[in-house]
Design a protein around this motif. Structure first.
Motif, mmCIF file in Angstrom:
data_model
loop_
_atom_site.group_PDB
_atom_site.id
_atom_site.type_symbol
_atom_site.label_atom_id
_atom_site.label_comp_id
_atom_site.label_asym_id
_atom_site.label_seq_id
_atom_site.Cartn_x
_atom_site.Cartn_y
_atom_site.Cartn_z
ATOM 1 N N ASP A 100 18.502 27.841 44.118
ATOM 2 C CA ASP A 100 17.856 29.348 44.738
ATOM 3 C C ASP A 100 17.744 29.583 43.219
ATOM 4 O O ASP A 100 17.634 31.610 43.029
ATOM 5 C CB ASP A 100 19.407 29.225 45.102
ATOM 6 C CG ASP A 100 20.557 29.847 43.968
ATOM 7 O OD1 ASP A 100 20.394 29.900 42.846
ATOM 8 O OD2 ASP A 100 21.686 29.921 44.799
ATOM 9 N N GLY A 101 17.622 29.605 41.794
ATOM 10 C CA GLY A 101 17.174 29.673 41.152
ATOM 11 C C GLY A 101 18.437 30.484 39.822
ATOM 12 O O GLY A 101 18.111 31.287 39.205
ATOM 13 N N SER A 102 19.265 30.719 40.653
ATOM 14 C CA SER A 102 20.576 30.738 39.137
ATOM 15 C C SER A 102 21.004 30.063 38.320
ATOM 16 O O SER A 102 21.594 30.307 37.223
ATOM 17 C CB SER A 102 21.697 31.322 40.404
ATOM 18 O OG SER A 102 21.910 29.825 40.621
ATOM 19 N N ASP A 130 18.877 27.702 35.148
ATOM 20 C CA ASP A 130 17.990 27.240 34.525
ATOM 21 C C ASP A 130 18.687 24.934 34.410
ATOM 22 O O ASP A 130 19.218 25.133 33.314
ATOM 23 C CB ASP A 130 17.664 27.506 33.681
ATOM 24 C CG ASP A 130 16.717 27.081 32.353
ATOM 25 O OD1 ASP A 130 15.969 26.024 32.224
ATOM 26 O OD2 ASP A 130 16.320 28.015 31.243
ATOM 27 N N ILE A 133 19.812 25.308 40.764
ATOM 28 C CA ILE A 133 18.675 25.010 40.305
ATOM 29 C C ILE A 133 17.433 25.226 41.720
ATOM 30 O O ILE A 133 16.657 25.828 41.137
ATOM 31 C CB ILE A 133 18.604 23.510 40.312
ATOM 32 C CG1 ILE A 133 19.252 23.485 39.182
ATOM 33 C CG2 ILE A 133 16.547 23.417 40.113
ATOM 34 C CD1 ILE A 133 19.377 21.996 39.010
ATOM 35 N N SER A 173 19.714 37.205 40.811
ATOM 36 C CA SER A 173 18.645 37.900 42.474
ATOM 37 C C SER A 173 17.043 37.714 41.515
ATOM 38 O O SER A 173 17.321 37.855 40.654
ATOM 39 C CB SER A 173 19.082 39.150 43.531
ATOM 40 O OG SER A 173 18.938 39.655 42.650
ATOM 41 N N ASP A 174 16.415 38.437 41.956
ATOM 42 C CA ASP A 174 14.676 38.943 41.931
ATOM 43 C C ASP A 174 15.191 40.267 41.002
ATOM 44 O O ASP A 174 14.394 40.385 40.313
ATOM 45 C CB ASP A 174 14.038 38.647 42.365
ATOM 46 C CG ASP A 174 13.583 37.908 43.026
ATOM 47 O OD1 ASP A 174 12.603 36.826 43.842
ATOM 48 O OD2 ASP A 174 13.970 36.296 42.106
#
Length: 588
Positions: free
Chosen positions: A495-497, A499, A493, A454-455
């Protein structure tokens, strides 16, 4: 999960290329391939067969081989046919019986000890036997053995072709409790595999000794590297010594004198016979290279202690001084009073202070805010605190003592295993897991995780699945088929979890349509014709991403970057060293 890297015919140092070194052993090429349309459990078979064959060729049933056994075969072709018959019958004793006696002697006791340690540590279970490996079934069809004489009477090459079939009965594979608990979450993994096939193409060397022909792993390596030069009728002269410590002194004197011939001659002929025989081919060039480099090595102040009995001893260098180079490049290494002091470029390091220095550096640079790194270092240090000091293994052969490089390595590994008990090994594994979790979640060295959740960087937000604590890419690896895996990766990809640059190119660019063929393993067992058609059809899709700078060609396997270099062959099924060299030279 996706299959491990496929068996490649040669070591490939370039980033992104499939990698598994080929050691000249024929057994490692019997690798089962995936079946079309589903993810095959047979991916697990390849590694198991390689281990089985390695142990079979070097150590299984070695306790039943006694000094003086004749072994071998009456001619080179018979060596090949007996090898295949023994493998097909899963007769490890028959394979060992074919080895050159010196090689058999080199492998015997270390492998017995290794298997016993694996049992003691519960990495394998008590059913693991030196006579039989559970769960593996091998068969070979269309076996053909072709003999090729060399320029000398006592060495003859054989070329074996066949089709190999392998399957696994997972219930009888001797997996130990520690492996089940730590690697498989406490549940015995499903290792069953349907019979799967792979072409066999082996180039091996046989050696004539005392009226019999024997299979030789070391001569096979030498033959695959000879590249057309004649085999010398005689090798370098042996330089045995009358005592164990003199054997080490002879070797170190050769190092100081830059005497390549003397160094090779001081090695245990059971291990180095092939090297000693073939050395005249490269000796002049190697000597000239050292003379040109002129490292200026000087070894003095030697003091030894010797332990062990019989024909195998360990020589420990209690004291020595090594000086090399000159001026700004000078390096000095001094061993005395249990400490080693290294001086280079004005900096000095004392091994007796290294532990404290590491801990101080960790604290000083704030590299371990949660303490997991220091805890792991302490756990490992405590586990190996009672490990025997490393020494140089020497062996008496023909009444003379020689240095044993392979024996030295084996003894270091065995001493490390002997220093561990099951609980210590469990603690190390658990400590490594906690350390990895710290790096991936809290950021041991800052926010360096590749699989963020998460951020906020907190590990509290995860993607709970039936795989336990797995999140991000780890969860995707647990999927049972390629479509599910790809969907999981795509979501990660978004949700950014995950790379995307960490993915294999054939998964990252799914639009090229070849990822599933790598997942299933279909690529690694294709015929030459099918593989060539696959490569030529697939490469253009990836070329566009290379041309626009999205990826580098080195991130692609050669069939997707330079299919023109493969000469119309499936290079995953080829063990010809000359061919592999041509491919690598062409593609790089």
């Amino acid at each position: 999960m996706p299959p491990p890297p496929p068996p490649s015919p040669a070591v490939q140092p370039e980033f992104g290329q499939p990698f598994m070194p080929h050691d000249g052993s024929p057994m490692a090429t019997v690798v089962p391939q995936g079946t079309a349309g589903k993810r095959s459990k047979g991916k697990k078979v390849g590694g198991l067969i390689a281990v089985v064959a390695l142990l079979g060729a070097g150590g299984f049933a070695v306790s039943k081989i006694v000094a003086g056994d004749e072994g071998g075969a009456s001619n080179p072709s018979e060596v090949g046919t007996r090898l295949m018959d023994s493998l097909e019958a899963e007769d490890a004793l028959g394979v060992v019986d074919l080895l050159l006696p010196g090689e058999r002697d080199t492998m015997r006791q270390p492998l017995i000890d290794f298997v016993n340690h694996m049992k003691r540590l519960k990495i394998v279970d008590e059913s693991a036997s030196l006579d039989k490996v559970g769960g593996i079934d091998l068969s070979f069809d269309g076996v053909h053995v072709e003999e090729t004489p060399t320029n000398v009477d006592d060495v003859s090459d054989i070329h074996i072709t066949a089709t190999g079939t392998a399957s696994v009965n997972g219930e009888t594979v001797p997996i130990g409790d520690l492996l089940i608990a730590e690697a498989f979450g406490g549940k015995r993994p499903d290792l069953d595999s349907e019979p799967q096939t792979s072409p066999i193409d082996w180039n091996l060397a046989t050696v004539h000794r005392d009226g019999r022909w024997y299979l030789s792993a070391f001569y096979s390596l030498a033959e695959n590297s000879r590249q057309g030069a004649d085999i010398p009728e005689t090798g370098v002269p042996l330089r045995g010594s009358s005592t164990p410590e003199d054997a080490v002194r002879t070797m170190l004197d050769a190092v100081s004198d830059l005497d390549v011939e003397g160094l090779i001659g001081a090695l245990n002929p059971n291990e180095a016979e092939a090297l000693q025989r073939y050395a005249p081919i490269f000796l002049d060039e190697a000597t000239q290279g050292l003379d040109d480099a002129d490292p200026g090595i000087n070894i003095t102040n030697l003091k030894f202690s010797v332990t062990g009995d019989g024909d195998r001893r360990t020589v420990t260098l209690d004291e020595f001084t090594i000086n090399a180079g000159s001026g700004d490049d000078a390096v000095s290494v001094e061993r005395k009073d249990g400490c080693t002091v290294v001086t280079s470029g004005g900096d000095t390091t004392n091994t007796c202070e290294t532990g404290d220095s590491i801990m101080t550096a960790i604290e000083g640079f704030g590299l371990d805010e949660n303490g997991e790194l220091k805890a792991f270092i302490t756990t490992v240090s405590n586990a190996f605190a009672d490990m025997k000091p490393a020494g140089i293994t020497v062996q008496r052969v023909g009444g003379q003592w020689y240095v044993s490089p392979i024996g030295t390595f084996a003894d270091i590994v065995l001493n490390a295993l002997a220093a561990l008990d099951n609980q210590e090994l469990t603690d190390i594994i658990d400590g490594a897991k906690k350390l990895a979790d710290s790096v991936l979640s809290d950021g041991l060295f800052g926010d360096t995780s590749l699989v963020g959740s998460s951020d906020s960087g907190s590990s509290d937000t995860d993607t709970d699945t039936d795989t336990g604590d797995a999140s991000g890419f780890d969860a995707c690896l647990a999927e049972s088929n390629y479509d599910s895996y790809l969907a999981c990766v795509g979501a990660g990809i978004v949700d950014g979890s995950i790379d995307p640059t960490t993915l294999p190119a054939y998964d990252r660019f799914a639009n090229c349509g070849v990822g599933e063929q790598y997942w299933n393993g279909d690529v690694y067992g294709m015929s030459d014709e099918d593989f060539t058609a696959f490569a030529l059809a697939s490469a253009p899709c990836f070329k566009q991403y290379v041309d626009n700078g999205t990826i580098s060609a080195f991130e692609l396997p050669y069939e997707l970057s330079r299919p023109d270099c493969l000469e119309g062959r499936n290079w995953y099924t080829v063990t010809d060293a000359d061919y592999v060299s041509r491919v690598v030279d062409c593609a790089t």
